[in-house]
Design a protein around this motif. Structure first.
Motif, PDB file in Angstrom:
ATOM      1  N   MET A 102       0.834  -1.203   0.000  1.00  0.00           N
ATOM      2  CA  MET A 102       0.000   0.000   0.000  1.00  0.00           C
ATOM      3  C   MET A 102       0.870   1.255   0.000  1.00  0.00           C
ATOM      4  SD  MET A 102      -2.944  -1.178   2.714  1.00  0.00           S
ATOM      5  CE  MET A 102      -3.476   0.483   2.999  1.00  0.00           C
ATOM      6  N   ALA A 103       1.908   1.240   0.833  1.00  0.00           N
ATOM      7  CA  ALA A 103       2.791   2.411   0.922  1.00  0.00           C
ATOM      8  C   ALA A 103       3.550   2.610  -0.386  1.00  0.00           C
ATOM      9  CB  ALA A 103       3.778   2.236   2.075  1.00  0.00           C
ATOM     10  N   ALA A 104       4.042   1.520  -0.965  1.00  0.00           N
ATOM     11  CA  ALA A 104       4.820   1.622  -2.205  1.00  0.00           C
ATOM     12  C   ALA A 104       3.959   2.011  -3.397  1.00  0.00           C
ATOM     13  CB  ALA A 104       5.533   0.304  -2.481  1.00  0.00           C
ATOM     14  N   MET A 105       2.757   1.449  -3.485  1.00  0.00           N
ATOM     15  CA  MET A 105       1.887   1.737  -4.631  1.00  0.00           C
ATOM     16  C   MET A 105       1.387   3.175  -4.604  1.00  0.00           C
ATOM     17  SD  MET A 105       1.725  -0.880  -6.653  1.00  0.00           S
ATOM     18  CE  MET A 105       0.214  -0.890  -7.587  1.00  0.00           C
ATOM     19  N   GLY A 106       1.385   3.807  -3.448  1.00  0.00           N
ATOM     20  CA  GLY A 106       0.959   5.197  -3.343  1.00  0.00           C
ATOM     21  C   GLY A 106       2.008   6.168  -3.870  1.00  0.00           C
ATOM     22  N   GLN A 107       3.218   5.667  -4.190  1.00  0.00           N
ATOM     23  CA  GLN A 107       4.294   6.524  -4.708  1.00  0.00           C
ATOM     24  C   GLN A 107       4.434   6.310  -6.215  1.00  0.00           C
ATOM     25  OE1 GLN A 107       7.775   5.541  -2.430  1.00  0.00           O
ATOM     26  NE2 GLN A 107       6.778   5.970  -0.477  1.00  0.00           N
ATOM     27  N   PRO A 108       4.427   7.399  -6.998  1.00  0.00           N
ATOM     28  CA  PRO A 108       4.447   7.277  -8.462  1.00  0.00           C
ATOM     29  C   PRO A 108       5.720   6.629  -9.013  1.00  0.00           C
ATOM     30  CG  PRO A 108       4.280   9.601  -7.778  1.00  0.00           C
ATOM     31  CD  PRO A 108       4.329   8.776  -6.547  1.00  0.00           C
ATOM     32  N   THR A 158       2.891 -12.347  -7.139  1.00  0.00           N
ATOM     33  CA  THR A 158       2.688 -12.050  -8.560  1.00  0.00           C
ATOM     34  C   THR A 158       1.952 -10.718  -8.701  1.00  0.00           C
ATOM     35  OG1 THR A 158       0.544 -13.182  -8.599  1.00  0.00           O
ATOM     36  CG2 THR A 158       2.513 -14.520  -9.103  1.00  0.00           C
ATOM     37  N   ARG A 159       1.954 -10.186  -9.910  1.00  0.00           N
ATOM     38  CA  ARG A 159       1.229  -8.934 -10.176  1.00  0.00           C
ATOM     39  C   ARG A 159      -0.262  -9.108  -9.897  1.00  0.00           C
ATOM     40  NH1 ARG A 159       3.498  -4.830 -13.714  1.00  0.00           N
ATOM     41  NH2 ARG A 159       5.637  -5.360 -14.202  1.00  0.00           N
ATOM     42  N   GLN A 160      -0.785 -10.287 -10.287  1.00  0.00           N
ATOM     43  CA  GLN A 160      -2.210 -10.539 -10.071  1.00  0.00           C
ATOM     44  C   GLN A 160      -2.542 -10.473  -8.577  1.00  0.00           C
ATOM     45  OE1 GLN A 160      -0.169 -12.374 -11.923  1.00  0.00           O
ATOM     46  NE2 GLN A 160      -1.060 -12.647 -13.936  1.00  0.00           N
ATOM     47  N   THR A 161      -1.691 -11.080  -7.755  1.00  0.00           N
ATOM     48  CA  THR A 161      -1.922 -11.046  -6.309  1.00  0.00           C
ATOM     49  C   THR A 161      -1.864  -9.609  -5.798  1.00  0.00           C
ATOM     50  OG1 THR A 161      -0.997 -13.257  -6.028  1.00  0.00           O
ATOM     51  CG2 THR A 161      -1.060 -11.862  -4.071  1.00  0.00           C
ATOM     52  N   LEU A 162      -0.865  -8.852  -6.252  1.00  0.00           N
ATOM     53  CA  LEU A 162      -0.734  -7.457  -5.827  1.00  0.00           C
ATOM     54  C   LEU A 162      -1.988  -6.668  -6.178  1.00  0.00           C
ATOM     55  CD1 LEU A 162       0.997  -5.099  -4.708  1.00  0.00           C
ATOM     56  CD2 LEU A 162       1.793  -4.747  -7.065  1.00  0.00           C
ATOM     57  N   TYR A 163      -2.420  -6.742  -7.445  1.00  0.00           N
ATOM     58  CA  TYR A 163      -3.560  -5.946  -7.886  1.00  0.00           C
ATOM     59  C   TYR A 163      -4.900  -6.436  -7.343  1.00  0.00           C
ATOM     60  CZ  TYR A 163      -0.620  -3.143 -10.923  1.00  0.00           C
ATOM     61  OH  TYR A 163       0.324  -2.265 -11.398  1.00  0.00           O
ATOM     62  N   ARG A 164      -4.977  -7.690  -6.869  1.00  0.00           N
ATOM     63  CA  ARG A 164      -6.201  -8.142  -6.197  1.00  0.00           C
ATOM     64  C   ARG A 164      -6.328  -7.505  -4.815  1.00  0.00           C
ATOM     65  NH1 ARG A 164      -4.829 -13.478  -7.187  1.00  0.00           N
ATOM     66  NH2 ARG A 164      -4.700 -13.788  -4.929  1.00  0.00           N
ATOM     67  N   HIS A 165      -5.184  -7.147  -4.242  1.00  0.00           N
ATOM     68  CA  HIS A 165      -5.178  -6.599  -2.887  1.00  0.00           C
ATOM     69  C   HIS A 165      -5.059  -5.072  -2.839  1.00  0.00           C
ATOM     70  CE1 HIS A 165      -4.198 -10.826  -2.107  1.00  0.00           C
ATOM     71  NE2 HIS A 165      -4.657 -10.619  -0.879  1.00  0.00           N
ATOM     72  N   VAL A 166      -4.303  -4.501  -3.778  1.00  0.00           N
ATOM     73  CA  VAL A 166      -4.015  -3.059  -3.724  1.00  0.00           C
ATOM     74  C   VAL A 166      -4.246  -2.435  -5.103  1.00  0.00           C
ATOM     75  CG1 VAL A 166      -2.249  -1.339  -3.180  1.00  0.00           C
ATOM     76  CG2 VAL A 166      -2.247  -3.511  -1.971  1.00  0.00           C
ATOM     77  N   ALA A 167      -4.891  -1.293  -5.103  1.00  0.00           N
ATOM     78  CA  ALA A 167      -5.106  -0.544  -6.351  1.00  0.00           C
ATOM     79  C   ALA A 167      -3.824   0.221  -6.700  1.00  0.00           C
ATOM     80  CB  ALA A 167      -6.269   0.422  -6.168  1.00  0.00           C
ATOM     81  N   PRO A 168      -3.672   0.681  -7.963  1.00  0.00           N
ATOM     82  CA  PRO A 168      -2.467   1.425  -8.360  1.00  0.00           C
ATOM     83  C   PRO A 168      -2.203   2.681  -7.521  1.00  0.00           C
ATOM     84  CG  PRO A 168      -3.680   0.747 -10.307  1.00  0.00           C
ATOM     85  CD  PRO A 168      -4.528   0.394  -9.119  1.00  0.00           C
ATOM     86  N   ASP A 169      -3.256   3.236  -6.919  1.00  0.00           N
ATOM     87  CA  ASP A 169      -3.050   4.440  -6.085  1.00  0.00           C
ATOM     88  C   ASP A 169      -2.733   4.104  -4.626  1.00  0.00           C
ATOM     89  OD1 ASP A 169      -5.473   3.524  -5.122  1.00  0.00           O
ATOM     90  OD2 ASP A 169      -6.587   5.361  -5.578  1.00  0.00           O
ATOM     91  N   GLY A 170      -2.634   2.808  -4.293  1.00  0.00           N
ATOM     92  CA  GLY A 170      -2.290   2.397  -2.931  1.00  0.00           C
ATOM     93  C   GLY A 170      -3.475   2.105  -2.036  1.00  0.00           C
TER      94      GLY A 170
END
Length: 195
Positions: free
Chosen positions: A148-154, A168-180
Motif C-alpha cells: 500500500m505504501a509503495a503503490m501510493g508513490q508514483p 505475482t502482479r495478479q496477487t498485488l492488484y487483487r489486494h491493492v489498487a495502483p493508487d495504494g
C-alpha cells in the motif's frame, strides 16, 4: 539356480500358447507409472484379442488401476486372462471370469467411496479445529502494508515490488489498487487478521 520371475512368467505364457514375439515386459516395478512394455502391449491389442498375464499383479499398480485397465480392454472388445496366482480365476472371455471381475470392480468402487468419505471427514474435522487446507497465502498483512505504501508513490516499479514481496502482479492488484488503496482481497485480509 532358480530362474528369475521374468523367466518364469515368460515360460508360463509360452506354455499357455502365447507366441514369444507377442510377449511384452517391463524391467521396473509394477507400481511405477511409466511402463513402456505395458503401454506397447495395450496399443498392440485389437478387438477379439485376449491379453494374457502371468500374474494379476503384473498388470495393475492397484485395484483401481487394474479395474480401469480391464474396463478399457472390454471397451475395445479385448478379453483378459490371468494364468496363475491370486487372480487365476479371472478370464473375462467366460461368464464366471466376468463375474469375478465384476466383484473386483465393485470392491474398487467401494474403496473409492471409502477414501472419499474419509477425506471429507478429515477436512471437516480440520475445519472444526480452525485449520484450512491448501498452501498458505502469499500476501500477508505486513506485505500488504508495504505494498500500500509503495503503490501510493508514483516512482514505484511494480515488477520490482512484486519480486521483493515474493508475489505475482495478479496477487498485488487483487489486494491493492495502483493508487495504494485497498481492494477486495486486501480488505478481507485486514478483516481476517485484524488491524
Amino acid at each position: 539356480m532358480l530362474p528369475n520371475f521374468e523367466r518364469i512368467g515368460s515360460v508360463t505364457l509360452i506354455a499357455a500358447g502365447v507366441v514369444p514375439e507377442h510377449i511384452y515386459e517391463d524391467k521396473a516395478s509394477g507400481k511405477l507409472d511409466v511402463r513402456p512394455g505395458l503401454k506397447a502391449a495395450l496399443k498392440a491389442l485389437r478387438a477379439g484379442d485376449i491379453l494374457v498375464v502371468w500374474k494379476l499383479d503384473r498388470l495393475g499398480r492397484d485395484l483401481r488401476h487394474l479395474v480401469n485397465t480391464v474396463h478399457g480392454l472390454e471397451g475395445k472388445g479385448v478379453g483378459f486372462k490371468v494364468l496363475s496366482g491370486q487372480g487365476a480365476s479371472i478370464d473375462t472371455t467366460t461368464p464366471a471370469g466376468k463375474l469375478v471381475f465384476s466383484i473386483f470392480a465393485g470392491l474398487a468402487e467401494f474403496e473409492r467411496e471409502l477414501i472419499s468419505e474419509r477425506t471429507k471427514a478429515g477436512l471437516a474435522s480440520a475445519r472444526a479445529r480452525g485449520r484450512t487446507g491448501g498452501a498458505p497465502y502469499k500476501m500477508t498483512v505486513a506485505k500488504l502494508r508495504l505494498a500500500m505504501a509503495a503503490m501510493g508513490q508514483p516512482e514505484t516499479n511494480v515488477g520490482s515490488l512484486c519480486k521483493e514481496l515474493g508475489i505475482t502482479r495478479q496477487t498485488l492488484y487483487r489486494h491493492v489498487a495502483p493508487d495504494g488503496s485497498l481492494r477486495g482481497d486486501g480488505k478481507k485480509l485486514f478483516e481476517k487478521k485484524g488491524k
